[in-house]
Design a protein around this motif. Structure first.
Motif, PDB file in Angstrom:
ATOM      1  N   THR A  81       0.834  -1.202   0.000  1.00 60.03           N
ATOM      2  CA  THR A  81       0.000   0.000   0.000  1.00 60.03           C
ATOM      3  C   THR A  81       0.871   1.255   0.000  1.00 60.03           C
ATOM      4  O   THR A  81       0.605   2.209  -0.741  1.00 60.03           O
ATOM      5  CB  THR A  81      -0.949  -0.009   1.212  1.00 60.03           C
ATOM      6  OG1 THR A  81      -1.765  -1.189   1.137  1.00 60.03           O
ATOM      7  CG2 THR A  81      -1.833   1.221   1.243  1.00 60.03           C
ATOM      8  N   ALA A  82       1.916   1.255   0.803  1.00 56.37           N
ATOM      9  CA  ALA A  82       2.830   2.400   0.856  1.00 56.37           C
ATOM     10  C   ALA A  82       3.517   2.622  -0.494  1.00 56.37           C
ATOM     11  O   ALA A  82       3.694   3.772  -0.926  1.00 56.37           O
ATOM     12  CB  ALA A  82       3.871   2.199   1.954  1.00 56.37           C
ATOM     13  N   ARG A  83       3.879   1.550  -1.171  1.00 53.62           N
ATOM     14  CA  ARG A  83       4.533   1.679  -2.481  1.00 53.62           C
ATOM     15  C   ARG A  83       3.574   2.203  -3.536  1.00 53.62           C
ATOM     16  O   ARG A  83       3.950   3.013  -4.386  1.00 53.62           O
ATOM     17  CB  ARG A  83       5.154   0.352  -2.905  1.00 53.62           C
ATOM     18  CG  ARG A  83       6.391   0.061  -2.075  1.00 53.62           C
ATOM     19  CD  ARG A  83       7.108  -1.174  -2.471  1.00 53.62           C
ATOM     20  NE  ARG A  83       8.305  -1.246  -1.626  1.00 53.62           N
ATOM     21  CZ  ARG A  83       9.162  -2.215  -1.654  1.00 53.62           C
ATOM     22  NH1 ARG A  83       9.002  -3.226  -2.486  1.00 53.62           N
ATOM     23  NH2 ARG A  83      10.208  -2.198  -0.853  1.00 53.62           N
ATOM     24  N   ILE A  84       2.337   1.756  -3.481  1.00 53.85           N
ATOM     25  CA  ILE A  84       1.315   2.279  -4.403  1.00 53.85           C
ATOM     26  C   ILE A  84       1.165   3.777  -4.188  1.00 53.85           C
ATOM     27  O   ILE A  84       1.209   4.573  -5.126  1.00 53.85           O
ATOM     28  CB  ILE A  84      -0.037   1.560  -4.193  1.00 53.85           C
ATOM     29  CG1 ILE A  84       0.041   0.097  -4.640  1.00 53.85           C
ATOM     30  CG2 ILE A  84      -1.159   2.288  -4.925  1.00 53.85           C
ATOM     31  CD1 ILE A  84      -1.126  -0.754  -4.171  1.00 53.85           C
ATOM     32  N   GLU A  85       0.992   4.177  -2.927  1.00 51.11           N
ATOM     33  CA  GLU A  85       0.777   5.588  -2.610  1.00 51.11           C
ATOM     34  C   GLU A  85       1.988   6.444  -2.977  1.00 51.11           C
ATOM     35  O   GLU A  85       1.831   7.530  -3.541  1.00 51.11           O
ATOM     36  CB  GLU A  85       0.431   5.740  -1.131  1.00 51.11           C
ATOM     37  CG  GLU A  85      -0.928   5.166  -0.795  1.00 51.11           C
ATOM     38  CD  GLU A  85      -1.206   5.086   0.707  1.00 51.11           C
ATOM     39  OE1 GLU A  85      -0.295   5.421   1.514  1.00 51.11           O
ATOM     40  OE2 GLU A  85      -2.326   4.697   1.066  1.00 51.11           O
ATOM     41  N   GLY A 116      -1.720  14.096 -18.691  1.00 46.58           N
ATOM     42  CA  GLY A 116      -2.346  12.802 -18.471  1.00 46.58           C
ATOM     43  C   GLY A 116      -2.297  11.877 -19.674  1.00 46.58           C
ATOM     44  O   GLY A 116      -2.179  10.668 -19.534  1.00 46.58           O
ATOM     45  N   ARG A 117      -2.331  12.459 -20.871  1.00 48.25           N
ATOM     46  CA  ARG A 117      -2.287  11.645 -22.096  1.00 48.25           C
ATOM     47  C   ARG A 117      -0.953  10.946 -22.280  1.00 48.25           C
ATOM     48  O   ARG A 117      -0.853   9.966 -23.010  1.00 48.25           O
ATOM     49  CB  ARG A 117      -2.555  12.505 -23.318  1.00 48.25           C
ATOM     50  CG  ARG A 117      -3.958  12.986 -23.393  1.00 48.25           C
ATOM     51  CD  ARG A 117      -4.173  13.772 -24.644  1.00 48.25           C
ATOM     52  NE  ARG A 117      -5.506  14.364 -24.632  1.00 48.25           N
ATOM     53  CZ  ARG A 117      -6.002  15.024 -25.626  1.00 48.25           C
ATOM     54  NH1 ARG A 117      -5.304  15.198 -26.729  1.00 48.25           N
ATOM     55  NH2 ARG A 117      -7.213  15.522 -25.549  1.00 48.25           N
ATOM     56  N   ALA A 118       0.073  11.436 -21.627  1.00 50.50           N
ATOM     57  CA  ALA A 118       1.402  10.837 -21.763  1.00 50.50           C
ATOM     58  C   ALA A 118       1.581   9.622 -20.867  1.00 50.50           C
ATOM     59  O   ALA A 118       2.539   8.874 -21.034  1.00 50.50           O
ATOM     60  CB  ALA A 118       2.473  11.868 -21.441  1.00 50.50           C
ATOM     61  N   VAL A 119       0.664   9.433 -19.934  1.00 46.95           N
ATOM     62  CA  VAL A 119       0.796   8.324 -18.984  1.00 46.95           C
ATOM     63  C   VAL A 119      -0.541   7.579 -18.832  1.00 46.95           C
ATOM     64  O   VAL A 119      -1.091   7.474 -17.745  1.00 46.95           O
ATOM     65  CB  VAL A 119       1.312   8.821 -17.610  1.00 46.95           C
ATOM     66  CG1 VAL A 119       2.778   9.158 -17.664  1.00 46.95           C
ATOM     67  CG2 VAL A 119       0.511  10.010 -17.112  1.00 46.95           C
ATOM     68  N   PRO A 120      -1.061   7.024 -19.932  1.00 48.92           N
ATOM     69  CA  PRO A 120      -2.380   6.391 -19.859  1.00 48.92           C
ATOM     70  C   PRO A 120      -2.426   5.179 -18.931  1.00 48.92           C
ATOM     71  O   PRO A 120      -3.442   4.964 -18.248  1.00 48.92           O
ATOM     72  CB  PRO A 120      -2.681   5.992 -21.308  1.00 48.92           C
ATOM     73  CG  PRO A 120      -1.341   5.929 -21.972  1.00 48.92           C
ATOM     74  CD  PRO A 120      -0.498   6.966 -21.285  1.00 48.92           C
ATOM     75  N   MET A 121      -1.363   4.395 -18.849  1.00 50.51           N
ATOM     76  CA  MET A 121      -1.388   3.225 -17.963  1.00 50.51           C
ATOM     77  C   MET A 121      -1.340   3.663 -16.499  1.00 50.51           C
ATOM     78  O   MET A 121      -2.003   3.076 -15.655  1.00 50.51           O
ATOM     79  CB  MET A 121      -0.238   2.273 -18.287  1.00 50.51           C
ATOM     80  CG  MET A 121      -0.304   0.975 -17.515  1.00 50.51           C
ATOM     81  SD  MET A 121      -1.741  -0.051 -17.911  1.00 50.51           S
ATOM     82  CE  MET A 121      -1.156  -0.852 -19.384  1.00 50.51           C
ATOM     83  N   MET A 122      -0.595   4.715 -16.210  1.00 43.06           N
ATOM     84  CA  MET A 122      -0.570   5.229 -14.849  1.00 43.06           C
ATOM     85  C   MET A 122      -1.926   5.848 -14.500  1.00 43.06           C
ATOM     86  O   MET A 122      -2.390   5.738 -13.362  1.00 43.06           O
ATOM     87  CB  MET A 122       0.564   6.242 -14.655  1.00 43.06           C
ATOM     88  CG  MET A 122       0.743   6.674 -13.217  1.00 43.06           C
ATOM     89  SD  MET A 122       1.126   5.326 -12.055  1.00 43.06           S
ATOM     90  CE  MET A 122       2.843   5.033 -12.454  1.00 43.06           C
ATOM     91  N   ALA A 123      -2.566   6.503 -15.474  1.00 48.39           N
ATOM     92  CA  ALA A 123      -3.908   7.035 -15.244  1.00 48.39           C
ATOM     93  C   ALA A 123      -4.888   5.907 -14.943  1.00 48.39           C
ATOM     94  O   ALA A 123      -5.743   6.031 -14.057  1.00 48.39           O
ATOM     95  CB  ALA A 123      -4.372   7.849 -16.452  1.00 48.39           C
ATOM     96  N   ALA A 124      -4.755   4.804 -15.654  1.00 46.18           N
ATOM     97  CA  ALA A 124      -5.603   3.636 -15.378  1.00 46.18           C
ATOM     98  C   ALA A 124      -5.322   3.080 -13.988  1.00 46.18           C
ATOM     99  O   ALA A 124      -6.247   2.703 -13.265  1.00 46.18           O
ATOM    100  CB  ALA A 124      -5.379   2.562 -16.446  1.00 46.18           C
ATOM    101  N   CYS A 163      -7.050   2.494  -8.414  1.00 48.13           N
ATOM    102  CA  CYS A 163      -6.809   2.736  -6.989  1.00 48.13           C
ATOM    103  C   CYS A 163      -7.969   3.492  -6.364  1.00 48.13           C
ATOM    104  O   CYS A 163      -8.432   3.155  -5.276  1.00 48.13           O
ATOM    105  CB  CYS A 163      -5.502   3.504  -6.813  1.00 48.13           C
ATOM    106  SG  CYS A 163      -5.026   3.728  -5.095  1.00 48.13           S
ATOM    107  N   VAL A 164      -8.464   4.503  -7.052  1.00 41.71           N
ATOM    108  CA  VAL A 164      -9.558   5.320  -6.528  1.00 41.71           C
ATOM    109  C   VAL A 164     -10.868   4.534  -6.519  1.00 41.71           C
ATOM    110  O   VAL A 164     -11.620   4.568  -5.541  1.00 41.71           O
ATOM    111  CB  VAL A 164      -9.709   6.615  -7.364  1.00 41.71           C
ATOM    112  CG1 VAL A 164     -10.978   7.366  -7.013  1.00 41.71           C
ATOM    113  CG2 VAL A 164      -8.490   7.508  -7.170  1.00 41.71           C
TER     114      VAL A 164
END
Length: 181
Positions: free
Chosen positions: A70-74, A88-96, A101-102
């Motif tokens: 959990t700490a690593r995710i955060e 945000g368009r440059a990091v679509p997988m991180m946005a997913a 997470c949310v």
């Protein structure tokens, strides 16, 4: 499989995790010909190591509680938040990964085995449910301490409708039992 996934994630963390800033490097740092250890901040045709790792940890931490995960995710999401806001368009997988997470992961749990369980897996796989795990409830999974939150659906004549109804009701899991296909 869970034990293998956990071991693989631990090894990945050992080799690539950045304790100082969070996120995962793209290299181990052990190759003397690599002068700079990078963390990719762009998800293109190949998602970044950090985005894939966050998604992996979201699934693993859903099944096995771990304060470290959990700490690593955060930490990783904090690291990538400026990038998500600015481009945000440059990091679509991180946005997913952030959305997952949310929103949280859902899960469909199929208890049993044989032809009926196989048919249920086929139905579950045919439905588009992003960030939903489909799991078999087996003795092996129970022995690993997999956490399962169950909303029971029984006697459903249309399994797909039962899954869709459970998803709309935001059930964390669906245990289907005593269903004739």
């Amino acid at each position: 499989r869970h034990a293998q996934a956990i071991e693989l994630q631990r090894r990945q963390d050992e080799l690539f995790w950045d304790d100082a800033a969070g996120g995962w490097f793209s290299t181990t740092g052990q190759d003397p010909t690599v002068l700079l250890r990078m963390k990719e901040v762009y998800d293109g045709a190949e998602p970044s190591a950090s985005a894939v790792s966050v998604l992996n940890l979201l699934v693993l931490s859903h099944l096995h509680e771990s304060a470290e995960w959990t700490a690593r995710i955060e930490a990783t999401l904090r690291l990538f938040t400026p990038r998500l806001i600015q481009m945000g368009r440059a990091v679509p997988m991180m946005a997913a990964a952030y959305e997952c997470c949310v929103s949280g992961l859902g899960q469909v749990v199929i208890a049993g085995d044989g032809e009926q369980a196989d048919a249920l897996f086929d139905v579950a796989a045919a439905l588009y449910r992003p960030f939903t795990l489909t799991l078999a409830l087996t003795d092996a999974a129970r022995s690993l301490g997999v956490h399962v939150h169950v909303a029971e659906v029984t006697g459903a004549s249309d399994i797909a409708s039962a899954f869709e109804g459970a998803t709309k009701a935001k059930c964390e899991a669906v245990l289907v039992s005593n269903v004739l296909l």
